[in-house]
Write an enzyme that holds these catalytic residues in place. Sequence first.
Site, PDB file in Angstrom:
ATOM      1  N   CYS A 249       0.991  -0.692   0.150  1.00 47.86           N
ATOM      2  CA  CYS A 249      -0.053  -0.105  -0.153  1.00 47.86           C
ATOM      3  C   CYS A 249       0.767   1.160   0.090  1.00 47.86           C
ATOM      4  O   CYS A 249       1.243   1.564   1.105  1.00 47.86           O
ATOM      5  CB  CYS A 249      -1.201   0.283   1.554  1.00 47.86           C
ATOM      6  N   PRO A 252       1.508   7.969  -0.644  1.00 48.32           N
ATOM      7  CA  PRO A 252       2.410   8.458  -1.453  1.00 48.32           C
ATOM      8  C   PRO A 252       4.152   8.660  -1.483  1.00 48.32           C
ATOM      9  O   PRO A 252       4.593   8.783  -2.128  1.00 48.32           O
ATOM     10  CB  PRO A 252       2.386   9.866  -0.918  1.00 48.32           C
ATOM     11  N   GLY A 253       4.368   7.235  -0.960  1.00 49.96           N
ATOM     12  CA  GLY A 253       6.035   6.784  -1.214  1.00 49.96           C
ATOM     13  C   GLY A 253       6.551   7.299  -0.175  1.00 49.96           C
ATOM     14  O   GLY A 253       7.531   7.159  -0.221  1.00 49.96           O
ATOM     15  N   GLY A 254       6.376   7.503   0.831  1.00 55.65           N
ATOM     16  CA  GLY A 254       7.415   7.879   1.922  1.00 55.65           C
ATOM     17  C   GLY A 254       7.880   6.873   2.878  1.00 55.65           C
ATOM     18  O   GLY A 254       9.177   7.154   2.222  1.00 55.65           O
ATOM     19  N   LYS A 255       7.382   5.570   2.469  1.00 54.42           N
ATOM     20  CA  LYS A 255       8.308   4.438   3.442  1.00 54.42           C
ATOM     21  C   LYS A 255       8.822   3.659   1.988  1.00 54.42           C
ATOM     22  O   LYS A 255       9.983   3.389   2.446  1.00 54.42           O
ATOM     23  CB  LYS A 255       7.000   3.960   4.101  1.00 54.42           C
ATOM     24  N   GLU A 272       0.344   0.726  -5.564  1.00 49.60           N
ATOM     25  CA  GLU A 272      -1.215   1.260  -4.640  1.00 49.60           C
ATOM     26  C   GLU A 272      -2.715   1.468  -6.423  1.00 49.60           C
ATOM     27  O   GLU A 272      -1.834   1.949  -7.422  1.00 49.60           O
ATOM     28  CB  GLU A 272      -0.228   2.363  -5.340  1.00 49.60           C
ATOM     29  N   ASP A 303      -5.056  -4.335  -7.029  1.00 49.73           N
ATOM     30  CA  ASP A 303      -5.687  -4.197  -4.925  1.00 49.73           C
ATOM     31  C   ASP A 303      -4.521  -5.246  -4.749  1.00 49.73           C
ATOM     32  O   ASP A 303      -4.372  -6.373  -5.228  1.00 49.73           O
ATOM     33  CB  ASP A 303      -7.094  -5.066  -5.220  1.00 49.73           C
ATOM     34  N   CYS A 374      -1.839   4.202  10.776  1.00 52.58           N
ATOM     35  CA  CYS A 374      -1.145   4.654  11.702  1.00 52.58           C
ATOM     36  C   CYS A 374      -2.831   5.561  12.529  1.00 52.58           C
ATOM     37  O   CYS A 374      -3.206   6.994  12.662  1.00 52.58           O
ATOM     38  CB  CYS A 374      -1.076   6.236  10.715  1.00 52.58           C
TER      39      CYS A 374
HETATM   40  C1  LIG Z   1      -1.149   4.515   4.469  1.00 53.06           C
HETATM   41  S1  LIG Z   1      -1.933   4.734   2.867  1.00 53.06           S
HETATM   42  C2  LIG Z   1       0.195   4.511   2.515  1.00 53.06           C
HETATM   43  C3  LIG Z   1       0.852   5.199   2.880  1.00 53.06           C
HETATM   44  C4  LIG Z   1       2.482   5.085   2.436  1.00 53.06           C
HETATM   45  N1  LIG Z   1       2.857   3.521   3.094  1.00 53.06           N
HETATM   46  C5  LIG Z   1       3.046   5.815   2.425  1.00 53.06           C
HETATM   47  O1  LIG Z   1       4.779   5.857   3.152  1.00 53.06           O
HETATM   48  O2  LIG Z   1       3.574   6.925   2.237  1.00 53.06           O
HETATM   49  C6  LIG Z   1      -2.467   3.125   2.987  1.00 53.06           C
HETATM   50  C7  LIG Z   1      -2.925   2.729   0.615  1.00 53.06           C
HETATM   51  O3  LIG Z   1      -3.048   2.619   0.720  1.00 53.06           O
HETATM   52  C8  LIG Z   1      -4.107   2.214  -0.457  1.00 53.06           C
HETATM   53  N2  LIG Z   1      -4.795   1.091  -0.607  1.00 53.06           N
HETATM   54  C9  LIG Z   1      -6.257   1.212  -0.737  1.00 53.06           C
HETATM   55  N3  LIG Z   1      -6.978  -0.238  -0.836  1.00 53.06           N
HETATM   56  C10 LIG Z   1      -5.903  -1.054  -0.963  1.00 53.06           C
HETATM   57  C11 LIG Z   1      -5.804  -1.940  -1.315  1.00 53.06           C
HETATM   58  N4  LIG Z   1      -6.734  -2.886  -1.854  1.00 53.06           N
HETATM   59  N5  LIG Z   1      -4.903  -2.914  -2.225  1.00 53.06           N
HETATM   60  C12 LIG Z   1      -3.698  -1.907  -2.000  1.00 53.06           C
HETATM   61  N6  LIG Z   1      -3.837  -1.008  -1.213  1.00 53.06           N
HETATM   62  C13 LIG Z   1      -4.554   0.054  -0.919  1.00 53.06           C
HETATM   63  C14 LIG Z   1      -4.625   3.718  -0.227  1.00 53.06           C
HETATM   64  O4  LIG Z   1      -5.086   4.118  -1.135  1.00 53.06           O
HETATM   65  C15 LIG Z   1      -3.619   4.205   0.609  1.00 53.06           C
HETATM   66  O5  LIG Z   1      -2.634   4.561  -0.692  1.00 53.06           O
END
Ligand SMILES: C[S@@+](CC[C@H](N)C(=O)[O-])C[C@H]1O[C@@H](n2cnc3c(N)ncnc32)[C@H](O)[C@@H]1O
Length: 461
Positions: A249, A252-255, A272, A303, A374
Amino acid sequence: MIMSTYLISMRQSSSAWRSVIPQKRPPSPPWGSWAVHRHTGPEGVLQRAGALENQVTKRCRKVRSSCQSVLSCFDQQYSQELGDLWASARAVLLDPNSWQYGVMLNRFSAVTGVAQVLQSQGFSTLLLGTGVSKLLGNGPSTVSLSKYQAGKDSLLPRDSDYISKCPPDDSRLQPDSTSHALGQDLQPEPSLSSCRPTLQCYIHPRPLRFPSQAHRPGQLKQYYLLNAASLLPVLALKVRDGEKVLDLCSAPGGKAVAIMQCATPALLCCNEPDPHRRDWLAKTLESFLSPSLTSRVVVSAQDGRSFGKSEAGTYDKVLVDAPCSNDRSWLYCGSQQGEQRLKERAKLPALQAQLLRSALSAVRPGGVVVYSTCTLSSFENCAVVEAVLNECPEAEPEDLWEEIAVPLSTYFTFRTAHPARGQPPVQPQNGSYHHRLGLLVVPQPGKTWGPMFLSRIRRRR
Ligand SMILES: C[S@@+](CC[C@H](N)C(=O)[O-])C[C@H]1O[C@@H](n2cnc3c(N)ncnc32)[C@H](O)[C@@H]1O
């Protein structure tokens, strides 16, 4: 195989970090319209005229009103789950002017000047000398390195400890023009082969604001602003050079950026499904990663729940930074949106458990999955981990207390919740608790990092 399709498409794409849209578009997720996740840092304007020193200011945000329905829901749930700790966490969450921001340096850009400015402003490094530095990718994986060593960049660490020692030997990218404002030397960006992976994050005891850098195509940013607790899941993942890593998931890519500071994996697949967030992810990767990494870092659009089937047993490490309640962000959404989110909140644990199950299938036997959110909500944290562990006898939770909580307790307030399967709760140590399901970082005055939950699970076979 799906991955090779991505690699081929990536090379054909005009922009190196363009994502590849699968022919069958994934269903649009209900959280697609979520606001920017706060833990990725503030967007501010860099005033070029002034020196960076003058731009590091105490945060003074326009006070936004919190969403009352979200707040009452949190009050009800978290006062029960956290006891007295909730009152102080609540005070932090309701005062954005108190929020601290970490500054993660980008090893692929010329960052020497930034580190100096940070130090002169009273920032200090978060990780070096804390004992967690051994978690950083400082050597090749014994499992995967031989398999993926064929790349042109050396996967082995060099003698130099810090990027400031890296000789500038790649002139394809010019430094961000903000370098003028920073008073830095105009040096070309260092190449992958010249710099040892080192995660460097600077923090300040007060909520000082470091200016963010605007996106400019073809120019690498020198640092990433973030909630320093976001680095903990990445540290727990312990990525090593040459491994195959899935960031399930990713936007926006921070991790993803943090993973690439820690090590040089053979492959980092950033997934994503949401198209807008995927564009944002692609921009982040373009802004932070050296172009020489295009064969190693790919963006996929599935997904996340499908990876367990489509790429079973493929990865050494999988990060599930799951869609969640995102307490900081939800507190500041409008009242209508708040009501809507609260209605959908009950569905999140089921989705999170599906993602975690998928990750446990996508990881190879012996590999590791880190699950993170989070939110402070135990329904989305321990309860999800516990539910999945109960169904997967091959999955084993690993205790992160000694490895992460003990060395970093000066900076973060850690708390834990329920015991692991059948095990008695572990007694409080120095006012904190630990157990094997995961660690919870609770924002507190002066240590405003979090909320962040992380759990590490190893697949035994
Ligand atoms: C908490 S954010 C991730 C933040 C990211 N890891 C970072 O550090 O920048 C969760 C992400 O999961 C995505 N997401 C939602 N449903 C999902 C799915 N079924 N499969 C994969 N990613 C999904 C969301 O769109 C969102 O961008």
